[in-house]
Design a protein around this motif. Structure first.
Motif, mmCIF file in Angstrom:
data_model
loop_
_atom_site.group_PDB
_atom_site.id
_atom_site.type_symbol
_atom_site.label_atom_id
_atom_site.label_comp_id
_atom_site.label_asym_id
_atom_site.label_seq_id
_atom_site.Cartn_x
_atom_site.Cartn_y
_atom_site.Cartn_z
ATOM 1 N N GLN A 27 -0.082 -36.714 -53.819
ATOM 2 C CA GLN A 27 0.929 -36.825 -52.759
ATOM 3 C C GLN A 27 0.647 -38.038 -51.852
ATOM 4 N N THR B 197 -6.480 -35.003 -57.310
ATOM 5 C CA THR B 197 -6.083 -33.705 -56.736
ATOM 6 C C THR B 197 -4.600 -33.763 -56.351
ATOM 7 N N GLU B 198 -4.024 -32.590 -56.118
ATOM 8 C CA GLU B 198 -2.616 -32.519 -55.673
ATOM 9 C C GLU B 198 -2.411 -33.353 -54.413
#
Lengths: 268, 92
Positions: free
Chosen positions: A10, A5-6
């Motif tokens: 990150q 996932t994003e």
């Protein structure tokens, strides 16, 4: 494997940008299932670093409760957790650190009766136990289950580290030390003492070797023993050959089933 | 002279020293000489038959003597011998 996932990209960006890790390595970490034996001095930094790195499933087994005298080195537990089971205390901190991690806890000691069932659920086992009986039992169980074992141990100012994978042709723990010491020849666990930082050093090195095994990168410690002397600040590696007469992993083994070892911690 | 690395659990026998020097043409002679200068050390390293205990490893340079010629492993000036017992602590 599903994509990251994003938020995961990150969270793990500082290691994903390493060519040796990358998105593919991060997904391998997320898929990995690692069992940590003991939520103590070694298990604490192992659980925190593997959890932070995004290892998908962590198993944590420990039958003890948090004691005030643990907190000098067992950084998975806080003052407010004194008296609670170590695995519960560890669960709270790991959940707060990284909700991605699926943590399975076992509030019990490793025994002949439960070890095979538990070990078989994982890809990799990290031993941070505090006694020879458990160490030999875990080694034998990992041998029978064909699981890679990363063994770390500490004593006062000294630590040892080895990666054990006889199923790939490397030596087992009994090739290094065939038998546990008889009762009376090992110093009393509580009187021996240990520097808290030493537990951190060896535990973090175990976590490092675990990540290398999962990602299949770097040099494995599969045929070496690492010895660390915190006072001299010296790391040494010695050869760890396969013992052709090993009681467990040789072609004519004496040990063919799990056995209990009762090694007490009494001074003679 | 042979440099001998003493592990933490045995340093009470060497006045706290992590490294001592001794002599000997073989591991067996070295252990006997160490025992003369640090009485009792041999008992910690060897069983009643004089064999090195099964939970203690001795390395000449970086090789385990069990995979050389055991207590008869030859030593030469400048060799480094390490005594490495099994340790078990983790949770403690």
């Amino acid at each position: 494997m599903t994509e990251l996932t994003e938020e995961q990209i990150q969270r793990y960006s500082r290691q994903i940008i390493l060519p040796e890790v990358g998105g593919k390595g991060q997904r391998k970490l997320r898929q990995a299932k690692v069992l940590i034996i003991g939520a103590g001095g070694l298990g604490s930094p192992i659980a925190l670093y593997l959890g932070a790195a995004g290892v998908g499933t962590l198993g944590l087994i420990d039958g003890d409760r948090v004691d005030l005298s643990n907190l000098q080195r067992q950084i998975l537990h806080t003052t407010a957790c004194v008296g609670t089971p170590k695995v519960e205390s560890g669960q709270q901190l790991l959940a707060a650190l990284n909700p991605d991690v699926h943590l399975r806890i076992y509030q019990e000691h490793i025994t002949v009766a439960n070890v095979m069932d538990i070990v078989s659920e994982y890809d990799l086992v990290l031993d941070g136990s505090d006694n020879f009986g458990t160490r030999f039992l875990v080694n034998d169980a990992c041998f029978f289950a064909k699981k890679t074992l990363i063994s770390g141990s500490i004593f006062r100012f000294e630590g040892q580290l080895a990666t054990i994978k006889p199923h790939e042709g490397y030596p087992c723990y009994r090739c290094l030390y065939p038998e546990p010491p008889p009762a009376g020849l090992v110093p009393n666990c509580q009187e021996a003492g240990v520097l808290g930082v030493l537990a951190g050093t060896i535990g973090i090195l175990q976590a490092n070797e675990a990540i290398k095994e999962i990602l299949q990168i770097g040099e494995s410690l599969a045929d070496r023993l690492l010895i660390y002397d915190a006072l001299e600040m010296q790391f040494r590696k010695v050869a760890r050959p396969k013992d052709p007469h090993c009681p467990l992993c040789s072609s004519s083994p004496r040990i063919t089933t799990l056995e209990e070892h009762h090694v007490s911690c009494q001074v003679s | 002279m042979i440099k001998v690395r003493i592990p933490t659990p045995l340093r009470s026998m060497t006045g706290g020293k992590g490294e001592v020097e001794s002599t000997g043409g073989t591991i067996q002679e070295l252990i006997d000489n160490l025992d003369s200068s640090h009485p009792g050390l041999k008992d910690r390293l060897c069983d009643e038959r004089g064999e090195v205990r099964r939970f203690i490893n001795i390395y000449v340079n970086e090789e385990d003597i069990r995979f050389l010629t055991g207590k008869h492993t030859p030593l030469k000036d400048g060799d480094e011998v390490s005594i490495v017992p099994a340790i078990a602590g983790g949770s403690l």
